[in-house]
Write an enzyme that holds these catalytic residues in place. Sequence first.
Site, PDB file in Angstrom:
ATOM      1  N   LYS A 194       1.145  -1.346   0.177  1.00 26.38           N
ATOM      2  CA  LYS A 194      -0.091   0.115   0.082  1.00 26.38           C
ATOM      3  C   LYS A 194       0.709   1.461   0.062  1.00 26.38           C
ATOM      4  O   LYS A 194       1.074   1.373   0.579  1.00 26.38           O
ATOM      5  CB  LYS A 194      -0.785  -0.162   1.452  1.00 26.38           C
ATOM      6  CG  LYS A 194      -2.372   0.609   1.349  1.00 26.38           C
ATOM      7  CD  LYS A 194      -2.541   1.964   0.409  1.00 26.38           C
ATOM      8  CE  LYS A 194      -1.425   3.057   1.862  1.00 26.38           C
ATOM      9  NZ  LYS A 194      -1.121   4.000   1.851  1.00 26.38           N
ATOM     10  N   GLU A 270       9.362   1.335  10.965  1.00 21.54           N
ATOM     11  CA  GLU A 270      10.528   2.014  10.402  1.00 21.54           C
ATOM     12  C   GLU A 270       9.705   3.041  10.381  1.00 21.54           C
ATOM     13  O   GLU A 270       9.277   4.128   9.481  1.00 21.54           O
ATOM     14  CB  GLU A 270      10.520   1.859   9.283  1.00 21.54           C
ATOM     15  CG  GLU A 270      12.140   0.492   8.988  1.00 21.54           C
ATOM     16  CD  GLU A 270      12.895   0.743   9.726  1.00 21.54           C
ATOM     17  OE1 GLU A 270      13.787   1.781  10.473  1.00 21.54           O
ATOM     18  OE2 GLU A 270      13.487  -0.276   9.961  1.00 21.54           O
ATOM     19  N   GLU A 401      10.356  16.168  13.952  1.00 19.16           N
ATOM     20  CA  GLU A 401      10.469  16.510  12.573  1.00 19.16           C
ATOM     21  C   GLU A 401      10.524  17.481  11.693  1.00 19.16           C
ATOM     22  O   GLU A 401       9.472  17.699  11.286  1.00 19.16           O
ATOM     23  CB  GLU A 401      10.687  14.775  12.636  1.00 19.16           C
ATOM     24  CG  GLU A 401      10.968  14.056  11.322  1.00 19.16           C
ATOM     25  CD  GLU A 401      10.219  12.632  10.550  1.00 19.16           C
ATOM     26  OE1 GLU A 401       9.090  12.466  11.238  1.00 19.16           O
ATOM     27  OE2 GLU A 401      11.032  12.073  10.225  1.00 19.16           O
TER      28      GLU A 401
HETATM   29  P1  NAD Z   1       2.590   8.618   7.217  1.00 19.74           P
HETATM   30  O1  NAD Z   1       2.831   7.996   8.307  1.00 19.74           O
HETATM   31  O2  NAD Z   1       2.038   9.953   7.272  1.00 19.74           O
HETATM   32  O3  NAD Z   1       2.018   7.036   6.188  1.00 19.74           O
HETATM   33  C1  NAD Z   1       3.298   6.426   5.839  1.00 19.74           C
HETATM   34  C2  NAD Z   1       2.110   5.564   4.742  1.00 19.74           C
HETATM   35  O4  NAD Z   1       1.194   5.536   5.865  1.00 19.74           O
HETATM   36  C3  NAD Z   1       1.493   6.073   3.782  1.00 19.74           C
HETATM   37  O5  NAD Z   1       1.396   4.735   2.872  1.00 19.74           O
HETATM   38  C4  NAD Z   1       0.152   6.653   4.316  1.00 19.74           C
HETATM   39  O6  NAD Z   1      -0.681   6.582   3.514  1.00 19.74           O
HETATM   40  C5  NAD Z   1      -0.003   5.316   5.316  1.00 19.74           C
HETATM   41  N1  NAD Z   1      -1.716   5.766   6.140  1.00 19.74           N
HETATM   42  C6  NAD Z   1      -1.392   7.079   6.615  1.00 19.74           C
HETATM   43  N2  NAD Z   1      -2.409   7.079   7.678  1.00 19.74           N
HETATM   44  C7  NAD Z   1      -2.465   5.783   7.501  1.00 19.74           C
HETATM   45  C8  NAD Z   1      -3.512   4.742   9.100  1.00 19.74           C
HETATM   46  N3  NAD Z   1      -4.278   5.272   9.562  1.00 19.74           N
HETATM   47  N4  NAD Z   1      -3.859   3.353   8.637  1.00 19.74           N
HETATM   48  C9  NAD Z   1      -3.062   2.841   7.518  1.00 19.74           C
HETATM   49  N5  NAD Z   1      -1.975   3.500   6.509  1.00 19.74           N
HETATM   50  C10 NAD Z   1      -2.424   4.718   6.868  1.00 19.74           C
HETATM   51  O7  NAD Z   1       3.958   9.590   6.915  1.00 19.74           O
HETATM   52  P2  NAD Z   1       4.335   9.395   5.435  1.00 19.74           P
HETATM   53  O8  NAD Z   1       3.996  11.281   5.854  1.00 19.74           O
HETATM   54  O9  NAD Z   1       4.270   9.542   4.600  1.00 19.74           O
HETATM   55  O10 NAD Z   1       6.339  10.012   4.978  1.00 19.74           O
HETATM   56  C11 NAD Z   1       6.730  10.174   5.822  1.00 19.74           C
HETATM   57  C12 NAD Z   1       7.412   9.894   7.993  1.00 19.74           C
HETATM   58  O11 NAD Z   1       7.284   8.886   7.429  1.00 19.74           O
HETATM   59  C13 NAD Z   1       8.454  11.044   8.159  1.00 19.74           C
HETATM   60  O12 NAD Z   1       8.094  10.693   9.608  1.00 19.74           O
HETATM   61  C14 NAD Z   1       9.678   9.955   8.685  1.00 19.74           C
HETATM   62  O13 NAD Z   1      10.453   9.841   9.248  1.00 19.74           O
HETATM   63  C15 NAD Z   1       9.228   8.477   7.570  1.00 19.74           C
HETATM   64  N6  NAD Z   1       9.843   7.455   8.081  1.00 19.74           N
HETATM   65  C16 NAD Z   1      10.537   6.294   8.259  1.00 19.74           C
HETATM   66  C17 NAD Z   1      11.868   5.869   7.584  1.00 19.74           C
HETATM   67  C18 NAD Z   1      12.523   4.982   8.333  1.00 19.74           C
HETATM   68  O14 NAD Z   1      13.027   3.779   7.602  1.00 19.74           O
HETATM   69  N7  NAD Z   1      12.560   5.014   9.879  1.00 19.74           N
HETATM   70  C19 NAD Z   1      12.376   6.300   6.180  1.00 19.74           C
HETATM   71  C20 NAD Z   1      10.982   6.847   5.374  1.00 19.74           C
HETATM   72  C21 NAD Z   1       9.729   8.094   5.941  1.00 19.74           C
END
Ligand code: NAD
Length: 497
Positions: A194, A270, A401
């Site tokens: 997803k 992650e 962040e």
């Molecule tokens: P996000 O948490 O908003 O979304 C991540 C994913 O989760 C997306 O596919 C989104 O559609 C999905 N999602 C959102 N709400 C959801 C829910 N309630 N239930 C299920 N899925 C849901 O994050 P983002 O804005 O897409 O990405 C940025 C974040 O990702 C930052 O915090 C960054 O640090 C983190 N990140 C971490 C790593 C790592 O390896 N630690 C790598 C890249 C990004």
Amino acid sequence: MTQQKHVMSQSQETGLRDSISSKFWGLQISGQLVPGSEGASFPVFDPADTLKIADVADATIADGLAAISAAEAAADDWSRTAPRKRSDILMRCWQLMTERAEWLAQLISMENGKALPDARGEVAYAAEFFRWYAEEGVRVLGEVGHAPGGANRILVQHRPIGISVLVTPWNFPAAMATRKIAPALAAGCTCVLKPAAETPLTALAIGEIMTEAGVPAGVVNIVTTTRAGDVVGAMLQDPRVRKLSFTGSTQVGRVLLRQAADQVISCSMELGGNAPFVVMDDADLDLVIPQAMLAKMRNGGEACTAANRFIVQRGIHDAFVERIGKAMAAIKVGRGLDADVECGPLVNPASVAKVRGLVDDALGKGARLVSQAALPDSDGWYYAPTVLADIPRDARIWSEEIFGPVVAVTAFDTEDEAIGLANETEYGLISYVFSGDLGRALRIGERIESGMVAVNRGLASDPAAPFGGMKQSGLGREGSHHGLMEYVEPQYFAVSW
Ligand code: NAD
């Protein structure tokens, strides 16, 4: 950061846009591209000019569950496929992805906004997960030993954990997908990916490559949706799902961990970061500044590994601030596909508002504005690379962040103080330590609570190394052999022989 120049002519860019907008971007279920069951779609935008580049199928809960059924139908055959055969298919994925690297990089740049050199770097990194796990998948060894009492032998084999739900963010749309899919497949699991709604095209393009490389129908299914909470939530309530691997914010990670508890699903997480970048007085600024730029500006700062808090010893602090101020002010900001651009737009308007809010809050609480780069004359979602010094500890930018092109600097005096500041966060993904004395840098790194420590370097990510965080930055590791072990579970046989 920009090494290879690339100028797309107007007609080449129109050609790229046409090739993207004219494609059918359906859900990938059972080896077929299909519309969502409600026939709905959602738009994907180019952050550089805010124009729509494509429409993508919008999956419902029923589509998510159909994808799980497809993964279930393929699971038995795939888990019994010889590891060498799975390995050959993954190697073919690496080859095809490498052959199409430039097109994929352009696609990433167009839907995510990142500068083309960053996008090229991402494609190479992403493809490497296929190669690494093609090699690693034939090396999953078990154990055999004597029970201490002598009654039997202890035999342990690692079985594929089962159907895996993989949820990825928009900031590395290719690498975050392959970092999960490749080890899952190498371990013998089938999966449903997803991707983020901001960047679904890259995931679907990788799905197409995998089908062409010979991945059997149903082994990798891709569900794009604007209803992430509903669709992923329903999949996590399905007892057929045994694994969740999530990359994204800590906030959403916490929600998913709670949901996964209902069916006791194994979780790899992650999550977010708040990386300290510690510079000791004895560090060489000629080394530090370019590495600081790399640690901060890869992906325009939209990286979980991005240096968030620059913690600089007092003796070197003013020189550091002056030099990083100049370097950040000189960055060329613009459309990611244009020549010489080093920093593209942010992914969406909400990201721009968030970064602006953090900077305004810090300035309002007494931080000093050191420099700001020029912005292009454009409607895109840009934020100017900015340097702030004298960050007050109650400023939100200290604890949140940033996910944007902002350097926030604070001074310290003693080693203990630096370690205390570095650890003053709920996160623990990565830290950076710079010192002319390697022993000192390692000693400091050992006392920082982060899953990764980059010593005298601004980049740590490598498919061969365990990537992951301590504290609220996550659970488990991706990459390396550790990443493969997240998709297997030990089965113990007590054997009399
Ligand atoms: P996000 O948490 O908003 O979304 C991540 C994913 O989760 C997306 O596919 C989104 O559609 C999905 N999602 C959102 N709400 C959801 C829910 N309630 N239930 C299920 N899925 C849901 O994050 P983002 O804005 O897409 O990405 C940025 C974040 O990702 C930052 O915090 C960054 O640090 C983190 N990140 C971490 C790593 C790592 O390896 N630690 C790598 C890249 C990004």
